[in-house]
Design a protein around this motif. Sequence first.
Motif, PDB file in Angstrom:
ATOM      1  N   VAL A 136      39.583  42.205  32.140  1.00 46.21           N
ATOM      2  CA  VAL A 136      40.570  41.143  31.922  1.00 46.21           C
ATOM      3  C   VAL A 136      41.904  41.504  32.571  1.00 46.21           C
ATOM      4  O   VAL A 136      42.553  40.673  33.206  1.00 46.21           O
ATOM      5  CB  VAL A 136      40.755  40.887  30.415  1.00 46.21           C
ATOM      6  CG1 VAL A 136      41.837  39.827  30.191  1.00 46.21           C
ATOM      7  CG2 VAL A 136      39.442  40.420  29.792  1.00 46.21           C
ATOM      8  N   GLU A 137      42.299  42.776  32.429  1.00 42.04           N
ATOM      9  CA  GLU A 137      43.557  43.222  33.027  1.00 42.04           C
ATOM     10  C   GLU A 137      43.513  43.113  34.550  1.00 42.04           C
ATOM     11  O   GLU A 137      44.546  42.912  35.195  1.00 42.04           O
ATOM     12  CB  GLU A 137      43.848  44.667  32.618  1.00 42.04           C
ATOM     13  CG  GLU A 137      44.081  44.839  31.127  1.00 42.04           C
ATOM     14  CD  GLU A 137      44.350  46.286  30.767  1.00 42.04           C
ATOM     15  OE1 GLU A 137      44.628  47.085  31.677  1.00 42.04           O
ATOM     16  OE2 GLU A 137      44.295  46.615  29.571  1.00 42.04           O
ATOM     17  N   ALA A 138      42.321  43.249  35.122  1.00 42.09           N
ATOM     18  CA  ALA A 138      42.173  43.174  36.573  1.00 42.09           C
ATOM     19  C   ALA A 138      41.939  41.740  37.052  1.00 42.09           C
ATOM     20  O   ALA A 138      41.719  41.510  38.240  1.00 42.09           O
ATOM     21  CB  ALA A 138      41.017  44.069  37.022  1.00 42.09           C
ATOM     22  N   GLY A 139      41.971  40.783  36.118  1.00 48.08           N
ATOM     23  CA  GLY A 139      41.761  39.388  36.481  1.00 48.08           C
ATOM     24  C   GLY A 139      40.308  39.017  36.668  1.00 48.08           C
ATOM     25  O   GLY A 139      39.982  38.008  37.292  1.00 48.08           O
ATOM     26  N   ILE A 140      39.411  39.842  36.129  1.00 47.30           N
ATOM     27  CA  ILE A 140      37.966  39.604  36.249  1.00 47.30           C
ATOM     28  C   ILE A 140      37.457  38.988  34.950  1.00 47.30           C
ATOM     29  O   ILE A 140      37.883  39.374  33.861  1.00 47.30           O
ATOM     30  CB  ILE A 140      37.221  40.932  36.533  1.00 47.30           C
ATOM     31  CG1 ILE A 140      37.724  41.555  37.836  1.00 47.30           C
ATOM     32  CG2 ILE A 140      35.709  40.703  36.605  1.00 47.30           C
ATOM     33  CD1 ILE A 140      37.216  42.966  38.067  1.00 47.30           C
ATOM     34  N   ASP A 141      36.559  38.050  35.065  1.00 47.61           N
ATOM     35  CA  ASP A 141      35.933  37.449  33.888  1.00 47.61           C
ATOM     36  C   ASP A 141      35.304  38.536  33.027  1.00 47.61           C
ATOM     37  O   ASP A 141      34.669  39.455  33.541  1.00 47.61           O
ATOM     38  CB  ASP A 141      34.860  36.444  34.330  1.00 47.61           C
ATOM     39  CG  ASP A 141      34.133  35.839  33.155  1.00 47.61           C
ATOM     40  OD1 ASP A 141      34.696  34.946  32.501  1.00 47.61           O
ATOM     41  OD2 ASP A 141      32.992  36.279  32.901  1.00 47.61           O
ATOM     42  N   ARG A 142      35.471  38.435  31.701  1.00 45.32           N
ATOM     43  CA  ARG A 142      34.998  39.489  30.799  1.00 45.32           C
ATOM     44  C   ARG A 142      33.493  39.732  30.936  1.00 45.32           C
ATOM     45  O   ARG A 142      33.041  40.877  30.982  1.00 45.32           O
ATOM     46  CB  ARG A 142      35.345  39.129  29.349  1.00 45.32           C
ATOM     47  CG  ARG A 142      34.728  40.052  28.296  1.00 45.32           C
ATOM     48  CD  ARG A 142      35.176  41.492  28.410  1.00 45.32           C
ATOM     49  NE  ARG A 142      34.347  42.379  27.614  1.00 45.32           N
ATOM     50  CZ  ARG A 142      34.550  42.652  26.325  1.00 45.32           C
ATOM     51  NH1 ARG A 142      35.561  42.089  25.681  1.00 45.32           N
ATOM     52  NH2 ARG A 142      33.756  43.488  25.681  1.00 45.32           N
ATOM     53  N   ALA A 143      32.706  38.666  31.006  1.00 46.38           N
ATOM     54  CA  ALA A 143      31.256  38.836  31.127  1.00 46.38           C
ATOM     55  C   ALA A 143      30.898  39.563  32.414  1.00 46.38           C
ATOM     56  O   ALA A 143      30.067  40.479  32.425  1.00 46.38           O
ATOM     57  CB  ALA A 143      30.553  37.488  31.060  1.00 46.38           C
ATOM     58  N   GLN A 144      31.533  39.171  33.518  1.00 43.12           N
ATOM     59  CA  GLN A 144      31.266  39.852  34.787  1.00 43.12           C
ATOM     60  C   GLN A 144      31.706  41.310  34.726  1.00 43.12           C
ATOM     61  O   GLN A 144      31.048  42.200  35.260  1.00 43.12           O
ATOM     62  CB  GLN A 144      31.973  39.120  35.923  1.00 43.12           C
ATOM     63  CG  GLN A 144      31.363  37.756  36.245  1.00 43.12           C
ATOM     64  CD  GLN A 144      32.132  37.029  37.326  1.00 43.12           C
ATOM     65  OE1 GLN A 144      33.349  36.856  37.236  1.00 43.12           O
ATOM     66  NE2 GLN A 144      31.438  36.596  38.362  1.00 43.12           N
ATOM     67  N   GLY A 145      32.839  41.539  34.065  1.00 41.95           N
ATOM     68  CA  GLY A 145      33.316  42.910  33.903  1.00 41.95           C
ATOM     69  C   GLY A 145      32.338  43.764  33.121  1.00 41.95           C
ATOM     70  O   GLY A 145      32.120  44.938  33.437  1.00 41.95           O
ATOM     71  N   ASP A 146      31.717  43.173  32.093  1.00 45.03           N
ATOM     72  CA  ASP A 146      30.729  43.911  31.304  1.00 45.03           C
ATOM     73  C   ASP A 146      29.507  44.275  32.143  1.00 45.03           C
ATOM     74  O   ASP A 146      28.935  45.355  31.997  1.00 45.03           O
ATOM     75  CB  ASP A 146      30.302  43.098  30.087  1.00 45.03           C
ATOM     76  CG  ASP A 146      31.323  43.174  28.961  1.00 45.03           C
ATOM     77  OD1 ASP A 146      32.278  43.964  29.083  1.00 45.03           O
ATOM     78  OD2 ASP A 146      31.167  42.447  27.962  1.00 45.03           O
TER      79      ASP A 146
END
Length: 235
Positions: free
Chosen positions: A61-71
Motif C-alpha cells: 500500500v505504501e508503494a502504491g500497489i494494490d494490497r492483493a497484488q502485493g500479497d
Amino acid sequence: MKYKRILLKLSGEALLGKKKFGIDPDMLQLYAGEIKKVAEKGVQVAVVIGGGNIFRGEDAVEAGIDRAQGDYMGMLSTLMNAIALQSALEKEGLFTRLMSAIKIEEVCEPFIRRRAVRHLEKGRLVIFGAGLGSPYFTTDSAASLRAIEIGADVVLKGTRVDGIYNADPEKDPMAIRYNNISFDEVYKKGLNVMDMTAFTLCKENELPIIVFDMNKPDNLLRLVSGEEVGTLVTM
C-alpha cells in the motif's frame, strides 16, 4: 523424541542475519544444520517460511500497489526463501520436497495434503511455500493450517527471542517471560504470538504452539526431545 511430527515456522526476517536485505548465507546454514539434527533423530519435519526479508504484502500500500497484488508478491518472496532453504538442506544430505500453494510446477510440486503426508512418512522434509495461495492471509496462518492438515503434534515458531513476554524484551529489560501460558490467557493479556487467525486456528484444534529462540544452537533439538525451551501455549 517427544514430538514425532512438527511444523516449524520461520520468519523471512530471520534470514536477514547481518544484512539489510535478502538472505545471509550464515543464517541459512545455521538453520539447515539445526533442522538436520532433528531430522536425523527420525522426527518428521515440515517448514513454513515467511518472505519479509524480500517483500511484505503490507508494504504494498505504501508503494502504491494494490494490497492483493502485493500479497501475491509476498508469496513469491516466500518461495524464493523456500528454494534457498531447500538447497541448504539438500547440501546437508536431507531429502526434501518443496510444495507450493501457487502452481509453479517447473520449480516445485503443488500442495496436495495426502502427498505431503506421504512425503513425511517416507522421511522427506517438506517445505510449504507461497503461504495459503490467497491474499490477506499471513504465513502464520499458513503454518497453523498446514500443521492441522498434516496432523502435526505442535507448531514451533522459531524467532530471535526465547519465548513470550509480557512486554517487548528488546525494549523493556524488566519484561517477564512465560514458561507456560494458555490460549485464553494470551487473549486476555493481548500478547503478540501469531496473528489472530492463525492463533485461533490452533486454539480451536487444540494444537499447541511453542515460541522459542531458533538462533541458539541445539534449541530445536532440545525442544523436540522434551526439554523446556521457550514458551508453551496450550489449552
